[in-house]
Design a protein around this motif. Structure first.
Motif, PDB file in Angstrom:
ATOM      1  N   PRO B  79      34.101 -22.976  83.267  1.00 36.79           N
ATOM      2  CA  PRO B  79      34.650 -22.781  82.211  1.00 36.79           C
ATOM      3  C   PRO B  79      35.939 -23.659  82.310  1.00 36.79           C
ATOM      4  O   PRO B  79      36.449 -24.428  83.207  1.00 36.79           O
ATOM      5  N   GLY B  81      40.746 -23.160  80.506  1.00 34.96           N
ATOM      6  CA  GLY B  81      42.014 -22.533  80.391  1.00 34.96           C
ATOM      7  C   GLY B  81      42.224 -23.778  79.427  1.00 34.96           C
ATOM      8  O   GLY B  81      42.046 -23.681  78.316  1.00 34.96           O
ATOM      9  N   THR B  84      44.758 -28.066  82.504  1.00 34.49           N
ATOM     10  CA  THR B  84      45.776 -28.985  83.490  1.00 34.49           C
ATOM     11  C   THR B  84      45.213 -28.500  84.776  1.00 34.49           C
ATOM     12  O   THR B  84      46.393 -29.163  85.709  1.00 34.49           O
ATOM     13  N   SER B  85      44.413 -28.417  84.900  1.00 41.90           N
ATOM     14  CA  SER B  85      44.059 -28.876  86.386  1.00 41.90           C
ATOM     15  C   SER B  85      44.569 -29.857  86.776  1.00 41.90           C
ATOM     16  O   SER B  85      43.735 -30.838  86.318  1.00 41.90           O
ATOM     17  N   SER B 145      53.455 -25.779  85.003  1.00 39.87           N
ATOM     18  CA  SER B 145      52.903 -26.266  84.494  1.00 39.87           C
ATOM     19  C   SER B 145      53.021 -25.147  83.105  1.00 39.87           C
ATOM     20  O   SER B 145      52.230 -25.081  81.982  1.00 39.87           O
ATOM     21  N   THR B 150      47.246 -21.468  81.589  1.00 39.11           N
ATOM     22  CA  THR B 150      46.607 -20.422  81.475  1.00 39.11           C
ATOM     23  C   THR B 150      46.664 -19.590  82.264  1.00 39.11           C
ATOM     24  O   THR B 150      46.221 -20.461  83.068  1.00 39.11           O
TER      25      THR B 150
HETATM   26  C1  LIG Z   1      52.139 -31.304  85.039  1.00 40.70           C
HETATM   27  C2  LIG Z   1      51.640 -30.402  85.533  1.00 40.70           C
HETATM   28  C3  LIG Z   1      52.309 -29.512  87.101  1.00 40.70           C
HETATM   29  C4  LIG Z   1      51.795 -28.653  87.183  1.00 40.70           C
HETATM   30  N1  LIG Z   1      52.300 -28.191  88.353  1.00 40.70           N
HETATM   31  C5  LIG Z   1      51.647 -27.063  88.681  1.00 40.70           C
HETATM   32  C6  LIG Z   1      52.231 -26.521  90.069  1.00 40.70           C
HETATM   33  O1  LIG Z   1      53.524 -26.085  90.242  1.00 40.70           O
HETATM   34  N2  LIG Z   1      51.513 -25.006  90.654  1.00 40.70           N
HETATM   35  C7  LIG Z   1      50.096 -25.414  90.767  1.00 40.70           C
HETATM   36  O2  LIG Z   1      50.076 -24.677  91.097  1.00 40.70           O
HETATM   37  N3  LIG Z   1      49.611 -26.014  89.529  1.00 40.70           N
HETATM   38  C8  LIG Z   1      50.191 -26.757  88.814  1.00 40.70           C
HETATM   39  N4  LIG Z   1      49.876 -27.590  87.911  1.00 40.70           N
HETATM   40  C9  LIG Z   1      48.371 -27.313  88.004  1.00 40.70           C
HETATM   41  C10 LIG Z   1      47.411 -26.930  86.939  1.00 40.70           C
HETATM   42  O3  LIG Z   1      48.466 -26.092  86.060  1.00 40.70           O
HETATM   43  C11 LIG Z   1      47.244 -24.959  87.803  1.00 40.70           C
HETATM   44  O4  LIG Z   1      46.359 -25.819  88.016  1.00 40.70           O
HETATM   45  C12 LIG Z   1      46.790 -24.342  86.465  1.00 40.70           C
HETATM   46  O5  LIG Z   1      46.653 -23.128  87.097  1.00 40.70           O
HETATM   47  C13 LIG Z   1      45.416 -24.679  85.345  1.00 40.70           C
HETATM   48  O6  LIG Z   1      44.890 -23.575  84.533  1.00 40.70           O
HETATM   49  P1  LIG Z   1      44.359 -24.217  83.419  1.00 40.70           P
HETATM   50  O7  LIG Z   1      44.704 -23.212  82.472  1.00 40.70           O
HETATM   51  O8  LIG Z   1      44.982 -25.730  82.873  1.00 40.70           O
HETATM   52  O9  LIG Z   1      42.997 -24.319  83.515  1.00 40.70           O
HETATM   53  P2  LIG Z   1      42.334 -25.495  83.456  1.00 40.70           P
HETATM   54  O10 LIG Z   1      42.739 -26.772  84.360  1.00 40.70           O
HETATM   55  O11 LIG Z   1      41.619 -25.406  82.368  1.00 40.70           O
HETATM   56  O12 LIG Z   1      41.547 -25.044  84.877  1.00 40.70           O
HETATM   57  C14 LIG Z   1      40.894 -25.073  86.438  1.00 40.70           C
HETATM   58  C15 LIG Z   1      39.585 -24.630  87.194  1.00 40.70           C
HETATM   59  O13 LIG Z   1      40.451 -23.524  86.762  1.00 40.70           O
HETATM   60  C16 LIG Z   1      38.384 -22.631  85.204  1.00 40.70           C
HETATM   61  N5  LIG Z   1      38.960 -21.896  84.946  1.00 40.70           N
HETATM   62  C17 LIG Z   1      40.132 -21.786  83.506  1.00 40.70           C
HETATM   63  N6  LIG Z   1      39.999 -20.312  83.152  1.00 40.70           N
HETATM   64  C18 LIG Z   1      39.156 -19.946  84.113  1.00 40.70           C
HETATM   65  C19 LIG Z   1      38.562 -18.203  83.315  1.00 40.70           C
HETATM   66  N7  LIG Z   1      39.139 -17.618  82.147  1.00 40.70           N
HETATM   67  N8  LIG Z   1      37.265 -17.693  84.966  1.00 40.70           N
HETATM   68  C20 LIG Z   1      37.557 -18.790  85.206  1.00 40.70           C
HETATM   69  N9  LIG Z   1      37.288 -20.266  85.764  1.00 40.70           N
HETATM   70  C21 LIG Z   1      38.347 -20.474  84.851  1.00 40.70           C
HETATM   71  C22 LIG Z   1      37.941 -23.833  85.368  1.00 40.70           C
HETATM   72  O14 LIG Z   1      36.742 -23.846  85.638  1.00 40.70           O
HETATM   73  C23 LIG Z   1      39.079 -25.293  86.841  1.00 40.70           C
HETATM   74  O15 LIG Z   1      37.526 -25.120  87.951  1.00 40.70           O
HETATM   75  C24 LIG Z   1      49.944 -28.256  87.373  1.00 40.70           C
HETATM   76  C25 LIG Z   1      49.583 -28.640  86.612  1.00 40.70           C
HETATM   77  C26 LIG Z   1      50.325 -30.487  85.480  1.00 40.70           C
HETATM   78  C27 LIG Z   1      49.700 -31.091  84.347  1.00 40.70           C
END
Ligand SMILES: Cc1cc2nc3c(=O)[nH]c(=O)nc-3n(C[C@H](O)[C@H](O)[C@H](O)COP(=O)(O)OP(=O)(O)OC[C@H]3O[C@@H](n4cnc5c(N)ncnc54)[C@H](O)[C@@H]3O)c2cc1C
Lengths: 388, 493
Positions: B79, B81, B84-85, B145, B150
């Motif tokens: 999966p 989103g 940004t992980s 982020s 998402t």
């Molecule tokens: C510049 C920057 C700053 C950040 N700051 C923070 C912060 O302050 N605090 C923090 O906690 N994190 C932070 N992060 C990390 C990241 O943004 C978080 O972990 C965020 O929740 C990931 O969301 P995403 O939509 O990008 O998920 P993705 O990176 O696409 O996925 C993350 C994980 O979630 C799973 N996933 C995604 N969507 C679903 C779904 N619908 N159902 C089941 N599983 C799913 C994926 O398989 C993966 O394991 C930061 C990242 C960056 C790049």
């Protein structure tokens, strides 16, 4: 009855039960034995003897204790450092026929029983940071951590919290604790009916006053300490240091001009714990519904015996003893909530599922999760549903 | 980092799989090289891998249909989103379908009366607050982020943010979720009023895509506090700042946020966007307090007092909204600002007990010298959640390995002082092989049994979180040997 003094004792007891194909009823002080489906276990594993404070780090807002530690002991310890448990554990003992003040922390967590302040600080599961536990294979494991912020591995503590001992035996718990505000005031709005009373509580809940209790009781359940309540009373608790509290009270008066401060405060606990229903002969249900639907459900059921906590999200409703609660359940489910039968005689709890039945898809997951922790079905078999 | 070897029989069927996906999710399949390159990793940038195919479902039904097909064919699902992980959680696998949730980006319902929002998983974190702020509400978890990440990703990672010190992580603000299980069946957990039974919602939060695909979430919203005040305290020594944090919490003040930045970071941020931080300070704390006016005032007073006692050389307060925004802009720009100092960056994420802050901060500075790599410290100080940023250059021989070793050493230190490997970024692939530092075989086996209860065939996000692949049948009883090499016989990724 087997009494465990150490985690090793728990492991031995579980391994023995496993080897001999026997089932175990896990019990702390036994204050909630009359909650859930009646069970017929081969042995009782008493963990109230697994008691004591492991580490209290007031400056870290952390407390690690053995699960048999009485909640009263924990509360007193925290009090000495001006701290408290955020979820304000409610004591269901008096409601279910045991003396007040016996409940252990392990039992409170396992039943996820929360008090009024949980509306502000979160439920028991939100305060439980880490656990040690023994699974149905007789293996000890730990999960979670001893810091406030942790996402390493699955959050098993949440799963175990509220599982009523069906997934394993807790042997150590780490809790987040909260500083106690300098002052606390109880406020009453008298003579409001259910609709107006609940609407008022919701308005306060939607405001930034961070109330730590939002309850309602009807005229039919008078509490002497409240004095005259008219049709019913909305009950609010605000907290803070002196000046902030003054400002919050003023803001509350703008929402509810009829609000009055009162001296008493123990009624919040009496409502949260269901103690106000202890003398009633009705069956007692606890429903959880979206607050906006609460008044409608209470009206529809028409029982004079009810009380609300959490701005209507949790409501105790007394119904005629021996009924099946089908109508209440249907209403709650329709509103996106559910109903749990908390107090009834054994026969009724045997006949009526105390916990809302699950959808088939979800039931399959629940069963698989149970099997993942307790494959031989040793712990509290059938306490939640027939299969779990 | 080793990932499970791709299954040749699945790679061989790629064309027919893609054709079938086009039927199940019309106009939602990406299978060309260029398209797959756009989805070939997340913010753990050191790792790249193209997926077998990428599906972008429009709705729950398409999610279920694809999952059903995948389960029948034994194809794994990753999966995703917004990608940004920081732990490689969304890193694709060569033989797995990448399921991007970005097109499910509708807010389904805003229910002010019950203080919640029901949303599809692809909605960005900040959109929730944007949708409700006109009525005076907001969604509390605020990862840096937040414009991109998402809600589905937030739930999967149990993300935190600057304000989770007072208002909790995602899990504390998540009322319900609908998840799709392997095979496509959907289950509702929690809801506007919670539910009874086992707290399955509690384990789905933070499950990193290993237990189910989140197709809908119900989030709690909070009334915006009437007053917010933001202070900055400057320190001549890093341990003093660490002590100040412990003192504030110990004194019973819980600020809405309490963030730390060290000298390296201050310099980088000043060069990048000049938020007005004191360049000569060894460290600064940005502390935000909120509530009704008198409450914020009371807390601001206490914080100022305590900071001065702890040795702060100056405590200043943002005098208006624009200054406040500027103070925070600096903090939020820490990543990109550091990113300009070197081509590559590793962001670590351990949490430690607050009392250990001074000691750990000193030790990390020593380690930086030992490993010969620059780093800076910027973190959620109030929770003891460290984010050391290690800077390096992948193109330089051995630097990636050294950076990873430095990072691992930091995390081991966190565990040694009683902390944990990850406070909010998740384990993913990045910290997977470090799990045994914190958990015994028995601890990990119990977690894996839970995984098996949801996903017996191991189709959801394989290769993430757990250091060794154990078949679910093996876990019935404990036979996980210690010291097992992660993924033996697998080719180097
Ligand atoms: C510049 C920057 C700053 C950040 N700051 C923070 C912060 O302050 N605090 C923090 O906690 N994190 C932070 N992060 C990390 C990241 O943004 C978080 O972990 C965020 O929740 C990931 O969301 P995403 O939509 O990008 O998920 P993705 O990176 O696409 O996925 C993350 C994980 O979630 C799973 N996933 C995604 N969507 C679903 C779904 N619908 N159902 C089941 N599983 C799913 C994926 O398989 C993966 O394991 C930061 C990242 C960056 C790049």
């Amino acid at each position: 009855m087997i009494s465990a003094l150490t985690e090793a004792d728990v492991i031995d007891a579980v391994r023995a039960a496993r080897a001999m194909n026997r089932t175990l009823e896990i019990t702390g002080a036994g204050t909630k034995r009359a909650y859930g489906r009646p069970m017929f276990c081969d042995d009782v594993l008493n963990v109230s003897t697994l008691s004591g404070i492991v580490k209290y780090e007031a400056a870290e807002l952390l407390l690690t204790v053995l699960p048999g530690t009485p909640v009263a002991e924990i509360t007193a310890l925290l009090e000495s450092k001006n701290q408290r448990l955020g979820f304000e554990p409610a004591d269901w003992g008096p409601l279910l026929g045991t003396p007040i003040g016996n409940a252990t922390i392990g039992g409170v967590l396992s039943a996820d029983v929360n008090g009024a302040a949980a509306i502000r600080y979160g439920r028991a599961r939100d305060s439980l940071l880490g656990v040690r536990a023994v699974n149905g294979m007789g293996e000890a494991y730990k999960a979670g951590g001893k810091v406030v912020k942790n996402v390493t591995g699955f959050d098993l503590p949440k799963l175990i919290c509220g599982a009523l001992g069906t997934l394993g035996v807790l042997t150590e718990v780490t809790l987040r604790v909260y500083p106690k505000p300098a002052q606390s005031v109880s406020i009453i709005v008298r003579d409001v009916n259910v609709e107006d009373g609940f609407a008022l509580l919701r308005r306060v809940w939607q405001s930034p006053l961070e109330a730590t209790a939002l309850a309602y009781i009807p005229a039919s359940l008078p509490l002497a300490q409240l004095g005259y309540v008219g049709e019913g009373a909305a009950l609010i608790r605000l907290e803070g240091a002196h000046e902030p509290l003054k400002e919050k009270i003023a803001a509350l008066l703008a929402i509810a001009p009829a609000a009055q401060q009162i001296e008493a405060s123990s009624f919040f606990e009496a409502i949260s714990s269901g103690a106000i229903f202890a003398e009633q002969s009705c069956d007692l249900w606890r429903i959880s519904v979206p607050p906006s639907e609460a008044a409608g459900i209470v009206r529809h059921m028409g029982s004079p015996l009810f009380a609300a906590d959490w701005a209507g999200r949790f409501i105790w409703i007394g119904l005629e003893a021996g009924g099946n609660g089908a109508e209440l359940r249907a209403l709650c489910e329709c509103a996106g909530g559910q109903a749990t039968l908390v107090k009834a005689d054994k026969e009724t709890r045997q006949r009526v599922a105390p916990f809302s039945p699950e959808s088939p898809a979800r039931r399959a997951v629940t069963k698989a999760v149970k099997a993942a922790f307790d494959p031989q079905n040793i712990f509290n078999p059938g306490r939640m549903w027939k299969a779990v | 980092m080793l990932l499970p070897a791709p299954k040749p029989e699945i790679l061989a069927r790629r064309d027919s799989i893609v054709r079938r996906l086009r039927v199940l999710a019309p106009d939602g399949v990406v299978a060309d090289e260029a398209g797959l390159t756009a989805f070939d990793g997340d913010a753990l940038t050191a790792y790249r891998q193209k997926a077998l195919a990428c599906v972008l479902p429009k709705n729950k039904e398409e999610v279920s249909a694809v999952l059903k097909f995948a389960a029948e064919e034994g194809i794994a699902i990753v999966p995703r989103g917004a990608g940004t992980s920081l732990s490689g959680g969304a890193l694709p696998l060569a033989d797995a379908i990448l399921m991007g949730m970005g097109r499910m980006n509708r807010i389904v319902e805003i229910d002010y009366e019950n203080r919640c929002v029901v949303t599809e998983p692809g909605v960005t974190n900040l959109s929730i607050t944007r949708a409700v702020e006109a009525r005076g509400f907001y969604y509390a978890p605020d990862p840096s982020s937040q414009i991109a990440c998402t809600i589905g990703g937030n739930v999967a990672e149990n993300s935190g943010g600057i304000h989770c010190l007072k208002y909790g992580l995602t899990t504390h603000n998540l009322l319900g979720a609908e998840i799709a299980l392997p095979g496509g069946e959907r289950v509702k957990l929690g809801g506007k009023a919670g539910d009874g039974g086992l707290d399955l919602l509690g384990v789905v939060a933070g499950s990193e895509g290993l237990l189910g695909v989140v197709v809908e979430a119900t989030l709690r919203i909070l009334p915006r506090p009437p007053v917010t005040r933001t202070l900055m305290a400057a320190f001549r020594s890093v341990p003093d700042a660490g002590q100040c944090v412990a003192d504030i919490i110990g004194a019973g003040v819980i600020p809405a946020a309490m963030e730390f930045m060290d000298r390296n970071c201050i310099g980088a941020v000043e060069d990048y966007c000049s938020p007005g931080y004191p360049r000569d300070a060894e460290g600064i704390l940005i502390i935000e307090v909120d509530g009704v006016a008198a409450e914020a005032a009371h807390a601001a007073e206490r914080v100022t007092e305590i900071a001065k006692l702890a040795g702060a050389s100056a405590v200043t307060e943002a005098c208006d909204e624009s200054e406040r925004t500027r103070l925070w802009a600096g903090r939020k720009a820490a990543f990109p600002a550091m990113g300009r100092l070197a081509p590559d960056m590793l962001c670590m994420d351990g949490t430690i007990p607050r009392h250990a802050l001074p000691r750990v901060l000193v030790r990390m500075a020593e380690m930086s010298k030992e490993y010969g790599l620059g780093f800076c410290n910027v973190f959620h100080a109030g929770d003891g959640n460290l984010h050391p940023l290690i800077i390096f250059d992948v193109m330089k021989e051995g630097e990636l390995a050294r950076a990873e070793a430095f990072g691992a050493a930091i995390l081991q230190l966190c565990v040694e002082v009683g902390g944990v490997l990850t406070g909010e970024h998740g384990v993913g692939v990045e910290k997977r092989d470090l799990m045994p530092v914190m958990f015994s075989d028995a601890d990990l086996a119990q977690q894996q049994r839970l995984k098996c209860a949801f996903d017996g065939a191991g189709l959801f996000n394989p290769g993430k979180v757990f250091p060794s692949l154990s078949a679910c049948v093996e876990l019935g009883h404990m036979h996980v040997k210690s010291g097992r090499v992660p993924f033996p016989n697998l080719p180097r990724f």
